[in-house]
Each structure stands twice: as C-alpha cells, then as structure tokens.
Write a protein that holds these residues in place. Structure first.
Motif, PDB file in Angstrom:
ATOM      1  N   SER A  57       0.829  -1.186   0.000  1.00 29.45           N
ATOM      2  CA  SER A  57       0.000   0.000   0.000  1.00 29.45           C
ATOM      3  C   SER A  57       0.863   1.235   0.000  1.00 29.45           C
ATOM      4  N   ALA A  58       0.226   2.400  -0.308  1.00 28.56           N
ATOM      5  CA  ALA A  58       0.988   3.639  -0.387  1.00 28.56           C
ATOM      6  C   ALA A  58       1.421   4.132   0.973  1.00 28.56           C
ATOM      7  N   LYS A  59       0.633   3.856   2.018  1.00 28.66           N
ATOM      8  CA  LYS A  59       0.993   4.359   3.339  1.00 28.66           C
ATOM      9  C   LYS A  59       2.122   3.560   3.957  1.00 28.66           C
ATOM     10  N   ALA A  60       2.057   2.276   3.839  1.00 31.33           N
ATOM     11  CA  ALA A  60       3.101   1.415   4.407  1.00 31.33           C
ATOM     12  C   ALA A  60       3.523   0.426   3.343  1.00 31.33           C
ATOM     13  N   PRO A  61       4.480   0.807   2.473  1.00 34.18           N
ATOM     14  CA  PRO A  61       4.864  -0.084   1.382  1.00 34.18           C
ATOM     15  C   PRO A  61       5.371  -1.411   1.905  1.00 34.18           C
ATOM     16  N   ALA A  62       4.879  -2.473   1.292  1.00 29.71           N
ATOM     17  CA  ALA A  62       5.329  -3.803   1.684  1.00 29.71           C
ATOM     18  C   ALA A  62       6.666  -4.107   1.045  1.00 29.71           C
ATOM     19  N   ARG A  63       7.186  -5.244   1.407  1.00 28.74           N
ATOM     20  CA  ARG A  63       8.494  -5.659   0.905  1.00 28.74           C
ATOM     21  C   ARG A  63       8.407  -6.013  -0.564  1.00 28.74           C
ATOM     22  N   PRO A  64       9.088  -5.238  -1.466  1.00 23.43           N
ATOM     23  CA  PRO A  64       9.001  -5.530  -2.890  1.00 23.43           C
ATOM     24  C   PRO A  64       9.668  -6.856  -3.209  1.00 23.43           C
ATOM     25  N   GLU A  65       9.180  -7.483  -4.288  1.00 22.76           N
ATOM     26  CA  GLU A  65       9.730  -8.769  -4.671  1.00 22.76           C
ATOM     27  C   GLU A  65      10.304  -8.762  -6.076  1.00 22.76           C
ATOM     28  N   THR A  66      10.337  -7.587  -6.754  1.00 23.92           N
ATOM     29  CA  THR A  66      10.914  -7.510  -8.078  1.00 23.92           C
ATOM     30  C   THR A  66      12.421  -7.430  -7.952  1.00 23.92           C
ATOM     31  N   PHE A 243      16.636  14.229  -7.408  1.00 28.94           N
ATOM     32  CA  PHE A 243      16.344  15.280  -8.381  1.00 28.94           C
ATOM     33  C   PHE A 243      16.425  14.678  -9.781  1.00 28.94           C
ATOM     34  N   SER A 244      15.437  14.956 -10.601  1.00 26.19           N
ATOM     35  CA  SER A 244      15.397  14.440 -11.969  1.00 26.19           C
ATOM     36  C   SER A 244      14.994  15.559 -12.918  1.00 26.19           C
ATOM     37  N   ALA A 245      15.742  15.706 -14.013  1.00 21.92           N
ATOM     38  CA  ALA A 245      15.484  16.729 -15.026  1.00 21.92           C
ATOM     39  C   ALA A 245      15.094  16.052 -16.330  1.00 21.92           C
ATOM     40  N   VAL A 246      14.184  16.688 -17.073  1.00 19.62           N
ATOM     41  CA  VAL A 246      13.670  16.108 -18.314  1.00 19.62           C
ATOM     42  C   VAL A 246      13.712  17.148 -19.415  1.00 19.62           C
ATOM     43  N   GLU A 247      13.295  16.734 -20.617  1.00 18.51           N
ATOM     44  CA  GLU A 247      13.381  17.581 -21.794  1.00 18.51           C
ATOM     45  C   GLU A 247      12.260  18.605 -21.899  1.00 18.51           C
ATOM     46  N   ASP A 248      11.325  18.621 -20.973  1.00 15.41           N
ATOM     47  CA  ASP A 248      10.294  19.661 -20.979  1.00 15.41           C
ATOM     48  C   ASP A 248      10.637  20.790 -20.023  1.00 15.41           C
ATOM     49  N   ASN A 249      11.928  20.939 -19.709  1.00 13.62           N
ATOM     50  CA  ASN A 249      12.433  22.006 -18.829  1.00 13.62           C
ATOM     51  C   ASN A 249      11.841  21.919 -17.428  1.00 13.62           C
ATOM     52  N   THR A 250      11.679  20.704 -16.934  1.00 15.62           N
ATOM     53  CA  THR A 250      11.140  20.480 -15.602  1.00 15.62           C
ATOM     54  C   THR A 250      12.153  19.713 -14.770  1.00 15.62           C
ATOM     55  N   ILE A 251      12.307  20.111 -13.510  1.00 16.40           N
ATOM     56  CA  ILE A 251      13.143  19.417 -12.545  1.00 16.40           C
ATOM     57  C   ILE A 251      12.245  19.005 -11.385  1.00 16.40           C
ATOM     58  N   ALA A 252      12.105  17.704 -11.184  1.00 16.95           N
ATOM     59  CA  ALA A 252      11.238  17.170 -10.133  1.00 16.95           C
ATOM     60  C   ALA A 252      12.075  16.736  -8.942  1.00 16.95           C
ATOM     61  N   ILE A 253      11.528  16.917  -7.750  1.00 17.49           N
ATOM     62  CA  ILE A 253      12.161  16.517  -6.501  1.00 17.49           C
ATOM     63  C   ILE A 253      11.296  15.428  -5.876  1.00 17.49           C
ATOM     64  N   SER A 254      11.851  14.223  -5.761  1.00 20.12           N
ATOM     65  CA  SER A 254      11.115  13.077  -5.226  1.00 20.12           C
ATOM     66  C   SER A 254      11.689  12.674  -3.880  1.00 20.12           C
ATOM     67  N   ARG A 255      10.826  12.161  -3.028  1.00 19.86           N
ATOM     68  CA  ARG A 255      11.224  11.670  -1.715  1.00 19.86           C
ATOM     69  C   ARG A 255      11.399  10.160  -1.775  1.00 19.86           C
ATOM     70  N   THR A 256      12.550   9.675  -1.331  1.00 16.49           N
ATOM     71  CA  THR A 256      12.846   8.256  -1.464  1.00 16.49           C
ATOM     72  C   THR A 256      12.113   7.386  -0.458  1.00 16.49           C
ATOM     73  N   ARG A 257      11.500   7.995   0.557  1.00 20.01           N
ATOM     74  CA  ARG A 257      10.794   7.195   1.542  1.00 20.01           C
ATOM     75  C   ARG A 257       9.587   6.501   0.939  1.00 20.01           C
ATOM     76  N   ASP A 258       8.807   7.237   0.138  1.00 15.46           N
ATOM     77  CA  ASP A 258       7.650   6.653  -0.529  1.00 15.46           C
ATOM     78  C   ASP A 258       7.618   6.984  -2.019  1.00 15.46           C
ATOM     79  N   TRP A 259       8.685   7.640  -2.534  1.00 15.96           N
ATOM     80  CA  TRP A 259       8.837   7.953  -3.950  1.00 15.96           C
ATOM     81  C   TRP A 259       7.707   8.817  -4.480  1.00 15.96           C
ATOM     82  N   THR A 260       7.266   9.764  -3.687  1.00 17.36           N
ATOM     83  CA  THR A 260       6.292  10.747  -4.132  1.00 17.36           C
ATOM     84  C   THR A 260       7.012  12.021  -4.531  1.00 17.36           C
ATOM     85  N   VAL A 261       6.406  12.783  -5.430  1.00 23.26           N
ATOM     86  CA  VAL A 261       6.988  14.028  -5.917  1.00 23.26           C
ATOM     87  C   VAL A 261       6.644  15.140  -4.928  1.00 23.26           C
TER      88      VAL A 261
END
Length: 552
Positions: A57-66, A243-261
C-alpha cells in the motif's frame, strides 16, 4: 406457495478453510516484472501514478519482490532521510589485502551493467605523479584487477541516458536511479557489501569477463513514471531526495521514503531562434530540456543550464522559485570557443567543493564564475577538442594547492585544471586561463577513444600519515572501462605550460556496449556470506516464521 429457505450456518471447519485461503491470498505478493501496483500522488488523487511495479500500500509499502533478472535476491526496502550533502568521493581505510569497487554503466543498447572490481593492495603503490607510468596491468594473476559481473540486463525500452547513486550513509545499501528516453526512471537498491566466493556462479555473459559474482541484496524497487519526456539528468543530493530533469524544462524533486513528488521546478521554454544543424527536436517543436543542474553544498541553491538558451538560471530550493538569470555575454562565449554558428548553451555546470565558485562548461571550453556571478577565468583544452564530463577532484595534496577540476575529452584524455585564478577587473576583458597541471590518458597512453564519463574515488590505502590515493574509473564510448591509480596529484605543477602525464593503468574491461554513463563507489559494507550476516539472516527467518505461526 414456494418457501425460501435461509442458508444454514457455516461450520467451524469451513470457516477455518476460508480464513486460511483469504490470508494466503492477502500475503501472496505479486512477483516478477508483471507485478504492477499503482501509487498516486498524495496531494492529488487524480494525478498520474508516480510509481509502478511495487507491492503493498501507499501508506506502508510492503516488501518488494521484483529483483534483478540476473541475480535474484530479496532485501527489505529501507530509506534514510539524511540531509547531509553528498560527498565528492568515497573515502575508506581498508586494511585487508583487496579493495572492492562497484561499477555501474548504462549504454545505448539499453543494458544496465553492474561490475565488481577487486583491486589488490599491491597495485595501489605510492608513486610520484610525475612518473609517466602508462604501462598495462600486471600479467600476474595475484596482482591483477579481477572483474566480475554483478548484474547485466536490459533495464529500459530505450537507451539509458543518465544514472545516479545515492551518497554513503550508515546503511548497508545505496539507491541507484537510471533515466532513459522511454520517460521512466528505474530505482534499485544496491548493497555496499562485497560478495564472497560462495555467491560466485558461472553464467552466460556478453562482457569479456565470464565470472559472475551474485549479490542477493541487490534488488529492483520499481519505476517512476511522473515524467512525460526523456530524462536528461539524475542526482541524489542526499539519500532522502532524488532530483530528476527532463526535456520539458522540468526538474522534479522526489522523496525516497515513498517515492512521491514533493515539488516540481518549471523553467520557461526558450523561444525558437532558427533550427541549428544537429537539432533533434520534433517538427513544429522547439529545442528544450535541462542539460545539467548543480546543487550547492548547502542544498539551498541550484544552478541549471538548458537547451536553446544562452543563460544560466539560479533557483532557491527553500521556496522552489527562480532566484535569478545570468545571460552569457557574447565576448565570454567567444573566448570559451562558442563561435557564430554555435548554440552557445551551457552543457555542464558544477559547484566547487567550497561552494564559493561554479563552473559552466560549453562544447569546447568552460568558464569559472565567482559567487558574485562574475567570470573569473577560462578553461580551454590544448589542443582544442570537445569536452564531455566535469568532476571536482577531492583535495588529496598539500594544503593551499588550490582546487582541481577534471574534464574528459573527445580524444581520450582527462585534463586536470587548477581553479585558483584571481577575479578580473572587468567581465568583458580577456579572462585569464586556468592552468592545466596534469593529463591522464590520451595518445601518449595509447588511448584515443572518447571518454564519455568517469568517476573519482579516494582510497586511504596506507596508514593516515600517508596521503590518500585517487582511483579514477573511465568509461569510453567503445565499451572500455579502465581503472587508473593517481598519487600525489596535488603536488604537481606545470612547467613551461605543458601538463604532466600522471597515473598508472590498473586494469581494463571490454564490456562490448556503447557506454553513455557511469557510476562507482567503494564496497565497504559487511561482506555477504559472513558469519554475522548468516546469523542475521537466520534471526530474520526465525522472526518471519514466528509471525506466520501467530497469524495462523
């Protein structure tokens, strides 16, 4: 008249069977690349999903298996929200016989290649930097660098354009992020512990090395899909932010705890000013995109340069808004090698280690700016050639020797320039050149291919009274990865304007792929397969079994 019969009571045996079935279905995770669970942005429930191929779930991510296709293994995902600035290089004090490095490369063939390099301590001998030791690696098996594949698979649907590795923390793993033209950012968890002989297996490989060192702690965490253009740049200023930059002149800042922008910085699209040769923009569109960005060591400011614009943008990371724009003067561009028909756009930008100056790289030159945004000096290679990657060199020499910047070139060299020029009286006057104190590789070392990317690591091989040594890993477009050892770089001085040839070649690996990006760090964690590690795994298994019995 028909009478409806109420369903009879459910027996206790049937209840237990149904409860076991429901529990098994609830516990069973989705395994493999087909497992896709969509996460949406917490701020907007109708927003595009930001993460796929995750379980839980988004609130408490379970252990991924990929897991990685070539080295299956699982490890619970942990994050650390440390705000400490990322170090320029990894420093270790190794007292055993070998030093282990983890190398990661991306290529045009969509291949993400992980390589483990085992360097004997005897090769890292202290030598003066003036010694022109460009000999090949030792033929003795005990004194040669040993390469082994950690993982090798097609990670994206298109070429891999960039990658980033999170800085070192107290945790026993790092994050690896890869960006591609397929508009996805893949995220992985990489162990910082070297593999033992118990995990070495013989598997088919496309590289020149046939040995495979499997690490069960390496795993895939999923793919970020919040961008709709090709990713051009990735960076972890701290383990908790991406931090991630793309070709539409956007720089996004994501949080690694839940990978939300958390935030998105948007730069204006430049106005069309003709179609220069070599432009790859689609018909009817304008060349756009962030070429590079650099975060200040205080993590409060950020610089960015983009396509189709002759300026530098300053951003306030505390508010996420623009703080200023610096237009490049025509005289400055002319001195930096940008002619009349050149684009004049900045290709690279980076801060110095002290944060009191920054460097803007162009196609065939670079300019050093002070903290007041006034140009201080110029960096021009001799002979003139195309520049690719810029890295600041950690101070390992004498105190007060000045900061060094390393630049890779089209003709197979790495040039070291001293960034200690004084501020000129007028920004429009001719700027003083930075001194090129040393050179690594090139025609003198028998290397003529383009060095697309490289990394600089600091190793404390001997006791602390002895100075640390630099290990430089270069990746060429022809698929060759070379490890160089450089000692005493801070004490060299250019005599007569000619840079000195430095460094000794430790080992070479032919990957067979056209490399586009490179990442490297020191494997200084707890070894996989050790007694303590086995006890920890046994304890974890016992806890899981006890939890399973309690649920039953």
């Amino acid at each position: 008249m028909a009478t409806k019969t109420a369903p009879g009571p459910i027996s206790g045996k049937r209840k237990r069977e149904e409860s076991h079935t429901n529990a098994a279905e609830t516990k069973r995770p989705a395994v493999g690349p087909e497992a896709k669970v969509t996460f949406k942005d917490a701020a907007d429930s109708s927003a595009k999903p930001s993460l796929v191929q995750r379980t839980g779930s988004a609130k408490a991510p379970a252990r991924p298996e990929t897991v990685f296709p070539t080295n299956a293994g699982t490890l619970a995902s942990e994050t650390n929200g440390s705000s400490a600035p990322a170090p320029l290089a990894s420093t270790i004090e190794s007292h055993d016989g070998d030093i282990h490095l983890q190398l990661v490369t991306g290529s045009y063939e969509r291949v993400l290649h992980g390589i483990s390099a085992k360097i004997p301590r005897k090769l890292l001998r202290t030598k003066p930097a003036s010694d022109q030791d460009v000999e090949g690696p030792s033929t003795d098996a005990d004194n040669a660098v040993r390469f082994s594949n950690t993982f090798l698979f097609a990670a994206h649907a298109s070429s891999i354009r960039c990658l980033a590795i999170s800085p070192s923390t107290e945790s026993d793993k790092r994050y690896l992020a890869t960006g591609s033209s397929d508009e996805r950012t893949n995220v992985y968890s990489i162990s910082t512990a070297p593999s033992t002989h118990n995990h070495q297996v013989d598997l088919p490989s496309l590289a020149s090395t046939s040995s495979t060192s499997e690490n069960p702690r390496n795993r895939s965490l999923g793919s970020l899909i919040h961008h709709d253009r090709a990713i051009t740049r990735l960076e972890f200023p701290a383990k908790g932010k991406l931090f991630s930059a793309v070709e539409d002149n956007t720089i996004a800042i994501s949080r690694t705890r839940d990978w939300t922008v958390l935030s998105s910085i948007k730069a204006p699209i430049p106005k069309p000013q003709g179609r220069p040769s070599g432009d790859t923009a689609a018909p009817g569109e304008t060349p756009a995109g962030v070429n590079d960005f650099a975060i200040h060591p205080s993590q409060k400011l950020m610089l960015s340069v983009g396509r189709g614009e002759r300026c530098l943008r300053l951003w306030n990371l505390m508010t996420g808004k623009k703080a200023g724009v610096l237009n490049f003067d025509r005289s400055l561009l002319s001195q930096a090698g940008e002619g009349k028909y050149s684009s004049g756009e900045g290709r690279q930008v980076l801060w110095t280690a002290a944060g009191d100056a920054y460097i803007v790289g162009f196609e065939r030159g670079a300019a050093v700016f002070g903290i007041d945004s006034r140009p201080k000096a110029l960096i021009t290679p001799s002979p003139i050639t195309k520049l690719h990657q810029f890295r600041m060199v950690p101070p390992v020499g004498q105190a007060g020797s000045g900061e060094l910047v390393a630049i890779s070139t089209e003709d197979g060299r790495i040039l070291f320039f001293r960034v200690d020029a004084t501020v000129s009286a007028d920004g429009k006057d001719k700027l003083p050149p930075c001194t090129c104190v040393a050179q690594l590789g090139g025609a003198e070392a028998g290397i003529g291919g383009r060095i697309k990317d490289f990394e600089v690591l600091t190793l404390q091989v001997e006791e602390p009274p002895a100075p640390p040594m630099l290990v430089i890993i270069t990746a060429s477009s022809d698929g060759a990865i070379r490890l160089w050892c450089v000692a005493g770089l801070g004490s060299v001085s250019a005599e007569g304007g000619a840079p000195q040839q430095v460094g000794s070649l430790l080992g070479t690996l032919e990957t067979g792929s056209r490399i586009t990006c490179l990442g490297a760090f020191v494997l200084d964690g707890k070894a996989v397969g050790s007694v303590a590690d086995e006890a920890e795994e046994a304890e974890t298994g016992a806890n899981e079994n006890s939890e399973g019995s309690e649920n039953e």
